[in-house]
Design an enzyme around this catalytic site. Structure first.
Site, short mmCIF file in Angstrom:
data_model
loop_
_atom_site.label_atom_id
_atom_site.label_comp_id
_atom_site.label_asym_id
_atom_site.label_seq_id
_atom_site.Cartn_x
_atom_site.Cartn_y
_atom_site.Cartn_z
N ASP A 128 0.83 -1.22 0.00
CA ASP A 128 0.00 0.00 0.00
C ASP A 128 0.86 1.26 0.00
O ASP A 128 0.44 2.30 0.50
CB ASP A 128 -0.93 0.00 1.22
CG ASP A 128 -0.16 0.08 2.54
OD1 ASP A 128 1.06 -0.19 2.53
OD2 ASP A 128 -0.78 0.41 3.56
N LYS A 170 4.92 2.29 15.76
CA LYS A 170 3.75 3.07 16.21
C LYS A 170 3.85 3.52 17.66
O LYS A 170 2.96 3.29 18.48
CB LYS A 170 2.47 2.26 16.00
CG LYS A 170 2.27 1.90 14.53
CD LYS A 170 0.89 1.51 14.16
CE LYS A 170 0.77 1.35 12.66
NZ LYS A 170 1.29 0.12 12.09
N ASP A 187 1.82 6.43 2.01
CA ASP A 187 1.09 5.21 2.40
C ASP A 187 -0.37 5.46 2.04
O ASP A 187 -0.98 6.42 2.53
CB ASP A 187 1.25 4.99 3.91
CG ASP A 187 0.41 3.82 4.43
OD1 ASP A 187 -0.77 3.72 4.07
OD2 ASP A 187 0.94 3.02 5.21
#
Ligand code: GDD
Ligand code: MG
Length: 353
Positions: free
Chosen positions: A110, A161, A219
């Site tokens: 992606d 993250k 992204d």
């Protein structure tokens, strides 16, 4: 060089578009997004690609089942249960033909990137690295893997993250793996390269190299970034061998003579735009129809959906086959589910008078 593309994620942030179609198969600039990646890999000399599929693997099989129509050999392997990024890479190892010390490219399915794949492969060879990560700088690194490097570009930590990233330099989702490092990932269980493989390699002192490249990078996992990517591809902001001719709009369907379609919009096969409508930076999927007088901005109108007259769509997503009546206003990230029928003047963000 061989490449693995990870295409097994559920594409949650792109729902409802990803209910029927996995994220890499959503059409951007008039072709499934994955074809831009495949075309780029082919231009970089990659001759064999293995797709690591899980979610809606049937859609990939239906499209790529016929073999190498794209001039690149495409195999696919399907996980019975999703194995995560590392498990997905390990699961395709049997299909790879590279020797233990040869480089294998691994890409998230992606990411739209203009970075120099050959230079990344060179950086990998020069550092004699176990893995070489493409790194980019972003404004908000919290949604990514934060990846600090030392003076010679060697990766010193990998924090996936983190609410408190240590650097705005992040994992761009394109790796060069030495083949033996793929084989060393534990088989038949879920593994995250971001949370397990990379931290473990660093802990054992393996050479994990960073390759920083400031080219175009996005992204495409959210509606905003997906429409942006499609518009950038149409306009040639990012070149793709799958977009032969950059233009203000890619029109395959029918557009009324006084309608205005621009800013990288796509009116895909069999789609239509009615009289006086304005469509900017948007994707009108195959067979969809935008009624007269509509204003559609940075939005996606799903396959075979219909939008009635005088609607306003701003940053909206309309699911496949939905029917939106006249004079609706959908904005600020509104998402209409597939097959939903909205009456005339059913949702507005402003008065109807
Ligand atoms: N085969 C397989 N199996 N593929 C998977 C699975 C799985 O279980 N889970 C996810 N994937 C694929 C997705 O389809 C996607 O192409 C890729 O792995 C990354 O998953 P995302 O869900 O898009 O992750 P992300 O965007 O939140 O984070 C990743 O990408 C960032 C860059 O865009 C991480 O790699 C971050 O570290 C990175 O910064
Ligand atoms: Mg992603």
């Amino acid at each position: 060089v061989e490449a693995v593309i990870l295409v097994g994620g559920q594409g949650t942030r792109l729902r409802p578009l990803t209910i029927d179609t996995p994220k890499p198969m959503l059409r951007a600039a008039g072709v499934p997004f994955l074809l831009h990646q495949l075309a780029r890999l082919r231009s970089a000399g990659v001759d064999h690609v293995v797709l690591a599929t899980a979610y809606r693997a049937d859609v990939f099989a239906a499209f790529f089942g016929a073999g190498d129509s794209l001039g690149i050999r495409v195999d696919f392997v399907t996980e019975v249960e999703p194995l995560g990024t590392g498990g997905g890479i390990r699961n395709v190892a049997d299909m790879l033909e590279s020797g233990p010390d040869e480089p294998v490219l691994v890409l998230n399915g992606d990411v739209l990137s203009g970075h120099d794949l050959a230079a990344q492969l060179d950086a990998h060879r020069d550092a004699a690295a176990a893995v070489t990560l493409h790194l980019v700088r972003v404004a908000d690194p919290r949604a990514f893997g934060s990846v600090p490097t030392d003076a010679v570009g060697r990766v010193t930590a990998f924090l996936e993250k983190s609410p408190e990233p240590v650097t705005d330099q992040v994992n761009a989702g394109c790796y060069v793996f030495a083949r033996r490092v793929i084989d060393a990932i534990p088989p038949v269980r879920a593994v995250s390269v971001e949370r397990e493989t990379f931290p473990a390699l660093l802990a054992e002192g393996a050479v994990v190299q960073g390759y920083v490249d400031p080219s175009y990078w996005l992204d495409v996992g959210s509606p905003e970034s997906f429409v942006q990517a499609s518009a950038d591809l149409v306009r040639g902001v990012i070149a793709s061998p799958a977009v032969p001719e950059p233009s203000e709009a890619l029109i395959r369907g029918s557009v009324a003579p006084d309608a205005y379609v621009a800013a990288g919009s796509v009116v895909d096969d069999g789609a239509g735009v009615g009289a006086g409508a304005r469509v900017e930076g948007s994707i009108i999927m195959p067979g969809a129809h935008v009624g007269p007088g509509c204003v559609v901005t940075r939005s996606v109108v799903g396959t075979a959906a219909t939008i009635g007259a005088d609607c306003v769509l701003t940053d909206a997503v309309v699911g496949d086959r939905a029917s939106v009546g006249a004079r609706n206003e959908l904005s600020a990230g509104a998402r209409v589910w597939p097959d939903v029928v909205l009456g005339d003047c059913a949702v507005r963000f402003s008065s109807d008078r």
